[in-house]
Design a protein around this motif. Sequence first.
Motif, PDB file in Angstrom:
ATOM      1  N   PHE A 192       1.253   4.457   8.370  1.00 31.25           N
ATOM      2  CA  PHE A 192       0.514   5.590   7.790  1.00 31.25           C
ATOM      3  C   PHE A 192       1.215   6.915   8.101  1.00 31.25           C
ATOM      4  CE2 PHE A 192      -2.456   8.954   9.124  1.00 31.25           C
ATOM      5  CZ  PHE A 192      -2.984   9.300   7.897  1.00 31.25           C
ATOM      6  N   GLU A 193       1.632   7.098   9.350  1.00 29.67           N
ATOM      7  CA  GLU A 193       2.328   8.337   9.727  1.00 29.67           C
ATOM      8  C   GLU A 193       3.654   8.482   8.992  1.00 29.67           C
ATOM      9  OE1 GLU A 193       2.665   8.416  13.984  1.00 29.67           O
ATOM     10  OE2 GLU A 193       1.043   9.884  14.125  1.00 29.67           O
ATOM     11  N   ASN A 194       4.408   7.385   8.891  1.00 25.66           N
ATOM     12  CA  ASN A 194       5.696   7.442   8.214  1.00 25.66           C
ATOM     13  C   ASN A 194       5.526   7.746   6.723  1.00 25.66           C
ATOM     14  OD1 ASN A 194       8.629   6.956   8.006  1.00 25.66           O
ATOM     15  ND2 ASN A 194       7.999   5.178   6.815  1.00 25.66           N
ATOM     16  N   THR A 195       4.496   7.164   6.102  1.00 33.75           N
ATOM     17  CA  THR A 195       4.244   7.405   4.673  1.00 33.75           C
ATOM     18  C   THR A 195       3.899   8.862   4.420  1.00 33.75           C
ATOM     19  OG1 THR A 195       3.457   5.127   4.444  1.00 33.75           O
ATOM     20  CG2 THR A 195       2.888   6.663   2.692  1.00 33.75           C
TER      21      THR A 195
ATOM     22  N   GLN B 209      -0.507  15.772   3.378  1.00 37.32           N
ATOM     23  CA  GLN B 209      -1.370  16.235   4.458  1.00 37.32           C
ATOM     24  C   GLN B 209      -2.708  15.508   4.347  1.00 37.32           C
ATOM     25  OE1 GLN B 209      -1.690  20.473   4.347  1.00 37.32           O
ATOM     26  NE2 GLN B 209       0.451  20.823   4.929  1.00 37.32           N
ATOM     27  N   TYR B 210      -2.938  14.578   5.252  1.00 43.42           N
ATOM     28  CA  TYR B 210      -4.161  13.772   5.222  1.00 43.42           C
ATOM     29  C   TYR B 210      -5.244  14.458   6.046  1.00 43.42           C
ATOM     30  CZ  TYR B 210      -7.316   9.797   5.776  1.00 43.42           C
ATOM     31  OH  TYR B 210      -8.424   8.973   5.762  1.00 43.42           O
ATOM     32  N   THR B 211      -6.402  14.647   5.440  1.00 44.77           N
ATOM     33  CA  THR B 211      -7.537  15.272   6.116  1.00 44.77           C
ATOM     34  C   THR B 211      -8.616  14.223   6.326  1.00 44.77           C
ATOM     35  OG1 THR B 211      -7.037  17.347   4.965  1.00 44.77           O
ATOM     36  CG2 THR B 211      -9.194  17.166   6.032  1.00 44.77           C
ATOM     37  N   LEU B 212      -9.124  14.143   7.536  1.00 46.96           N
ATOM     38  CA  LEU B 212     -10.165  13.163   7.838  1.00 46.96           C
ATOM     39  C   LEU B 212     -11.439  13.479   7.066  1.00 46.96           C
ATOM     40  CD1 LEU B 212      -9.762  12.719  11.691  1.00 46.96           C
ATOM     41  CD2 LEU B 212      -9.224  11.053   9.920  1.00 46.96           C
ATOM     42  N   PRO B 213     -12.093  12.478   6.499  1.00 47.47           N
ATOM     43  CA  PRO B 213     -13.351  12.738   5.793  1.00 47.47           C
ATOM     44  C   PRO B 213     -14.459  13.079   6.781  1.00 47.47           C
ATOM     45  CG  PRO B 213     -12.919  10.382   5.889  1.00 47.47           C
ATOM     46  CD  PRO B 213     -11.693  11.065   6.449  1.00 47.47           C
ATOM     47  N   PRO B 214     -15.486  13.783   6.354  1.00 47.50           N
ATOM     48  CA  PRO B 214     -16.602  14.101   7.259  1.00 47.50           C
ATOM     49  C   PRO B 214     -17.320  12.834   7.689  1.00 47.50           C
ATOM     50  CG  PRO B 214     -17.148  14.679   4.996  1.00 47.50           C
ATOM     51  CD  PRO B 214     -15.692  14.338   5.001  1.00 47.50           C
ATOM     52  N   PRO B 215     -17.908  12.824   8.883  1.00 47.08           N
ATOM     53  CA  PRO B 215     -18.594  11.602   9.340  1.00 47.08           C
ATOM     54  C   PRO B 215     -19.784  11.223   8.470  1.00 47.08           C
ATOM     55  CG  PRO B 215     -19.055  13.466  10.785  1.00 47.08           C
ATOM     56  CD  PRO B 215     -17.966  13.909   9.864  1.00 47.08           C
ATOM     57  N   TYR B 216     -20.408  12.201   7.833  1.00 47.71           N
ATOM     58  CA  TYR B 216     -21.547  11.917   6.968  1.00 47.71           C
ATOM     59  C   TYR B 216     -21.513  12.885   5.799  1.00 47.71           C
ATOM     60  CZ  TYR B 216     -26.329  11.538   5.231  1.00 47.71           C
ATOM     61  OH  TYR B 216     -27.417  11.371   4.425  1.00 47.71           O
ATOM     62  N   SER B 217     -21.590  12.360   4.621  1.00 47.13           N
ATOM     63  CA  SER B 217     -21.588  13.200   3.419  1.00 47.13           C
ATOM     64  C   SER B 217     -22.688  12.723   2.485  1.00 47.13           C
ATOM     65  CB  SER B 217     -20.232  13.136   2.709  1.00 47.13           C
ATOM     66  OG  SER B 217     -19.943  11.814   2.328  1.00 47.13           O
ATOM     67  N   ARG B 218     -23.345  13.666   1.840  1.00 42.89           N
ATOM     68  CA  ARG B 218     -24.416  13.343   0.923  1.00 42.89           C
ATOM     69  C   ARG B 218     -24.255  14.172  -0.332  1.00 42.89           C
ATOM     70  NH1 ARG B 218     -29.694  11.423   2.049  1.00 42.89           N
ATOM     71  NH2 ARG B 218     -31.110  11.664   0.272  1.00 42.89           N
TER      72      ARG B 218
ATOM     73  N   PHE C 157       0.830  -1.206   0.000  1.00 43.08           N
ATOM     74  CA  PHE C 157       0.000   0.000   0.000  1.00 43.08           C
ATOM     75  C   PHE C 157       0.865   1.257   0.000  1.00 43.08           C
ATOM     76  CE2 PHE C 157      -2.951  -3.161   1.627  1.00 43.08           C
ATOM     77  CZ  PHE C 157      -4.100  -2.867   0.924  1.00 43.08           C
ATOM     78  N   GLU C 158       1.991   1.222   0.687  1.00 41.66           N
ATOM     79  CA  GLU C 158       2.869   2.389   0.717  1.00 41.66           C
ATOM     80  C   GLU C 158       3.455   2.681  -0.661  1.00 41.66           C
ATOM     81  OE1 GLU C 158       4.215  -0.166   4.183  1.00 41.66           O
ATOM     82  OE2 GLU C 158       2.586  -0.293   2.755  1.00 41.66           O
ATOM     83  N   VAL C 159       3.840   1.616  -1.374  1.00 38.03           N
ATOM     84  CA  VAL C 159       4.403   1.791  -2.720  1.00 38.03           C
ATOM     85  C   VAL C 159       3.341   2.350  -3.674  1.00 38.03           C
ATOM     86  CG1 VAL C 159       5.376   0.560  -4.692  1.00 38.03           C
ATOM     87  CG2 VAL C 159       6.156   0.025  -2.389  1.00 38.03           C
TER      88      VAL C 159
ATOM     89  N   ARG D   8      -6.624   8.396  -1.299  1.00 44.05           N
ATOM     90  CA  ARG D   8      -7.299   8.633  -0.021  1.00 44.05           C
ATOM     91  C   ARG D   8      -7.808   7.316   0.581  1.00 44.05           C
ATOM     92  NH1 ARG D   8     -11.254  11.541  -1.699  1.00 44.05           N
ATOM     93  NH2 ARG D   8     -10.184  13.539  -1.619  1.00 44.05           N
ATOM     94  N   LYS D   9      -8.300   6.431  -0.277  1.00 36.85           N
ATOM     95  CA  LYS D   9      -8.785   5.138   0.220  1.00 36.85           C
ATOM     96  C   LYS D   9      -7.633   4.292   0.756  1.00 36.85           C
ATOM     97  CE  LYS D   9     -12.820   4.900  -2.838  1.00 36.85           C
ATOM     98  NZ  LYS D   9     -13.456   4.184  -3.976  1.00 36.85           N
ATOM     99  N   LEU D  10      -6.495   4.302   0.044  1.00 37.47           N
ATOM    100  CA  LEU D  10      -5.337   3.544   0.515  1.00 37.47           C
ATOM    101  C   LEU D  10      -4.826   4.093   1.846  1.00 37.47           C
ATOM    102  CD1 LEU D  10      -3.397   3.142  -2.866  1.00 37.47           C
ATOM    103  CD2 LEU D  10      -4.647   1.371  -1.646  1.00 37.47           C
ATOM    104  N   LEU D  11      -4.762   5.419   1.965  1.00 34.33           N
ATOM    105  CA  LEU D  11      -4.300   6.017   3.221  1.00 34.33           C
ATOM    106  C   LEU D  11      -5.288   5.762   4.354  1.00 34.33           C
ATOM    107  CD1 LEU D  11      -2.885   9.426   1.952  1.00 34.33           C
ATOM    108  CD2 LEU D  11      -1.586   7.512   2.861  1.00 34.33           C
ATOM    109  N   SER D  12      -6.566   5.747   4.044  1.00 34.11           N
ATOM    110  CA  SER D  12      -7.572   5.468   5.067  1.00 34.11           C
ATOM    111  C   SER D  12      -7.426   4.039   5.586  1.00 34.11           C
ATOM    112  CB  SER D  12      -8.972   5.682   4.494  1.00 34.11           C
ATOM    113  OG  SER D  12      -9.966   5.346   5.430  1.00 34.11           O
TER     114      SER D  12
END
Length: 207
Positions: free
Chosen positions: A144-147, A154-163, A91-93, A130-134
């Motif tokens: 994940f932190e090292n990658t 800069q990884y941003t957390l997705p919203p808890p609910y999106s429509r 996944f890192e590669v 984003r899916k791989l990092l998640s």
Amino acid sequence: FHQACSPFIQTARCYARPVRRKRKDIPSHLDDLPPTMLKKDYADVPVINSVDDVVRRLLSLEMASQKEKMKIKTQQLVEKVRRSPNDNGSFEVQVAALTAKIRTLEEHLQRHPKDKKNRRCMLMDIDRRRKLLSYLRRVRYDTFENTCKQLNIQYTLPPPYSRRITKRWRVKKAFCLKVFQEVQKMKAAERLKQRSERQARARAAKE
């Protein structure tokens, strides 16, 4: 003998000249590659040290294309995060390879902002990364932190609910709000009627 042009013709010629816009010098993530570095296909050839300087220059990154420079850059990013020398599919590669591709597409879109096809490809690659990092964040947080640190992501957390907002969803929401308001009006009228009846019964009991 040259006949002098009238001022009107001179003005027309000035207007007819094409306007040349100066291109902005956009910094590239490939600028840190030294031009004397050899291409990927010729770096491990044992005879490369005994060739002429002209041939060595032709095989270096100074004469290389964008695609060949991308191979070197992708290899450098992969070397930072791979688990072992034989790791080519973790996944890192995959995140490192997608990062090199995304940064190249970002630079291309800065020069050609109307290129919709490459913009769509970039957004698809960003979503895949984003899916791989998640997944890495859930399973192996230290990796994940090292990658993210090694690749400067800069990884941003997705919203808890999106429509996804669509025209049908807007119409449905407006209709539901209208129904809710009408129900509140009916309840208010019913409460007012019950209140007046209680006050009438209270007055009748006092009399």
